[in-house]
Structures are given as structure tokens and as C-alpha cells.
Design an enzyme around this catalytic site. Sequence first.
Site, PDB file in Angstrom:
ATOM      1  N   GLU A 181      -6.923 102.519  -2.484  1.00  0.00           N
ATOM      2  CA  GLU A 181      -5.737 102.430  -2.387  1.00  0.00           C
ATOM      3  C   GLU A 181      -5.029 103.096  -2.172  1.00  0.00           C
ATOM      4  OE1 GLU A 181      -5.509 101.690  -5.393  1.00  0.00           O
ATOM      5  OE2 GLU A 181      -7.204 100.464  -5.801  1.00  0.00           O
TER       6      GLU A 181
ATOM      7  N   TYR B  22      -2.096 107.569 -10.435  1.00  0.00           N
ATOM      8  CA  TYR B  22      -2.480 106.116 -10.534  1.00  0.00           C
ATOM      9  C   TYR B  22      -3.541 106.307  -9.303  1.00  0.00           C
ATOM     10  CZ  TYR B  22      -3.467 101.565  -8.487  1.00  0.00           C
ATOM     11  OH  TYR B  22      -4.343 101.245  -8.323  1.00  0.00           O
TER      12      TYR B  22
ATOM     13  N   ASP C 209      -0.292  99.898 -11.973  1.00  0.00           N
ATOM     14  CA  ASP C 209       0.725  99.556 -11.131  1.00  0.00           C
ATOM     15  C   ASP C 209       1.566  98.546 -11.337  1.00  0.00           C
ATOM     16  OD1 ASP C 209       0.034  96.929 -11.043  1.00  0.00           O
ATOM     17  OD2 ASP C 209      -0.776  97.264  -9.038  1.00  0.00           O
TER      18      ASP C 209
END
Length: 291
Positions: A33, A116, A134
Site C-alpha cells: 500500500e 487511507y 482511493d
Amino acid sequence: MNLTPVLVWFDTAERDLPWRRPEVSAWGILVSEVMLQQTPVVRVEPVWRQWIQRWPTPADLAAATGADAVRAWGKLGYPRRAMRLQACAQAIVDRFDGALPTDVDELLSLPGVGDYTARAVACFAFGQDVPVVDINVRRVLARAVGGESDAAPPSAKRDLPAATAALATVPRARRPRLSAALMELGALVCTARAPRCGQCPISADCAWLVAGAPADTVAPRKVQKYEGTDRQARGRLLDVLRGCDGAVPRAQLDLAWQRDPAQRDRALDSLLVDGLIEQTADGRFALAGEA
């Protein structure tokens, strides 16, 4: 809008990405990520494989240096992410006995982990029912639900409730997979340019298509240029240091960016301020930890 068709589509359309495999640890998912932020999958995949092979646990990376991390980061861009990952690994070892926390708030307490990333790890690594938003998810929901031509700028006040409502259309146990499916739909089908609406599993109910696919209902996003920027200059200077063992003289760095000496000086200063490089007592430069 019922998003169950997106799950059905994802069952056959899902890309075989290494960090999605069931044997991958929460640490491997966190690394992916961080690497995927503003970086295409095709560039991330080989570097991710090398990192996980070299540092399969947070303890392994914590035992390395920041210079090791920056050198292994290669040309992924935004190399501060490498330093933050190393600091994150150290914090996981020091504060969580080497195991990634599962709670979003605890994940947020780690260096370099934003909202996030914390939600993505909680969702994809631990199967938690938390919205993950996203740019791809925002674009899908903006078109399919909002009838807009593209995603508006990020807004937690708007985006998280919209994603939560979308996830609520499927059973709770399926929601983490739906988050991944919406991302995939935005990445492969509902793209920013030339969306493949004929391949979309929810095209019949898409508010944007029903409205006639109006163009430019939101302001277009500014595309960041790279050529000739301070960021490119920083990258050239880092390339020199990554390719050397130990410190190098200033003259060697000067050769790496000759088009604008003032820009080169600015880039060098910013690398020092960011802690990516260090200066020795005799005026040479090296990656952090190698001076």
C-alpha cells in the site's frame, strides 16, 4: 444501487497481484500500500517482491538502515516513503512486539501511515468492515451513484459516507472484497480516460450513463509534470548516492544535474532537510546512515 454485480465481475477479472495472495502477511500488504501511492502496479511489483524477500517482517527492516531502504527503493519515486517504512518497522517492533496492530487508530499512530493506508491494511489484511477510498473508488462512485464525469477532489466528509453506503449493499462478510473490487473496476474499466463502459457490470444502473455521459461535470485534475522539476533533480542526486558505497564529493553530485545549479542546490538542501542524505565533516555527501 446494488453492487453485488461488481463482486461477480471481480471473481473473474481480478488481477493476480502478489500482495493479494492468501499467504501474504499484513506487513506485506502494508508495504504494498505504501509503494502503490502515486505509483503504477507495473513499477511496484518487482520492487515489492525484492523487499519482501529481503525484509519479510517488520523486525527485518527495523534492523536495516535508512540507507538500505532508500537504496532498495530504487526508482519508485518519493523516496521518503522508504525512510518512513523503515521508521514504521522500527515502531512496530518497539511498540507492538513486531506484529502489525489491527486497529485503525493504532495503525494511524505508525510513522508514514495515513488514513487511507490504515484503512486499507485493516480491510485487506484483517478483513475489517471499514471503507477504503482511493481515486479509483471515488471515480466509480462519482459516476455510478453521483452521475458525475469524474471524481471530485478528495473529501473525507463526502468520500467515507459514500463508500460506507456502497458497501452496505452487500453482506458484511463480503464488504472487504467489495472494496478491492471497486478499486479494480476503477483501475481497469471505469478509467479516467476512455472508460470501457461496455465491460462494466453496473453500466445499466450507472447514473452517469443514464444522464447521457455528460463531459466535464467536475473540474479536470491538474497533471503533475516531472521533467525538469526539483523532484527530478532530487532523483538524479539520489541515483548517484545509491550507486556508491559511502560518501561522495560535491563535484560528483554537480555532474548529475547541470542544467540549473540553483535548482540543484535547492534539491540537495531538500534531501538534507528530509533526512534522506547526510553531509560529512569534510563536506562530502552520503545516504542517511552512511556518512
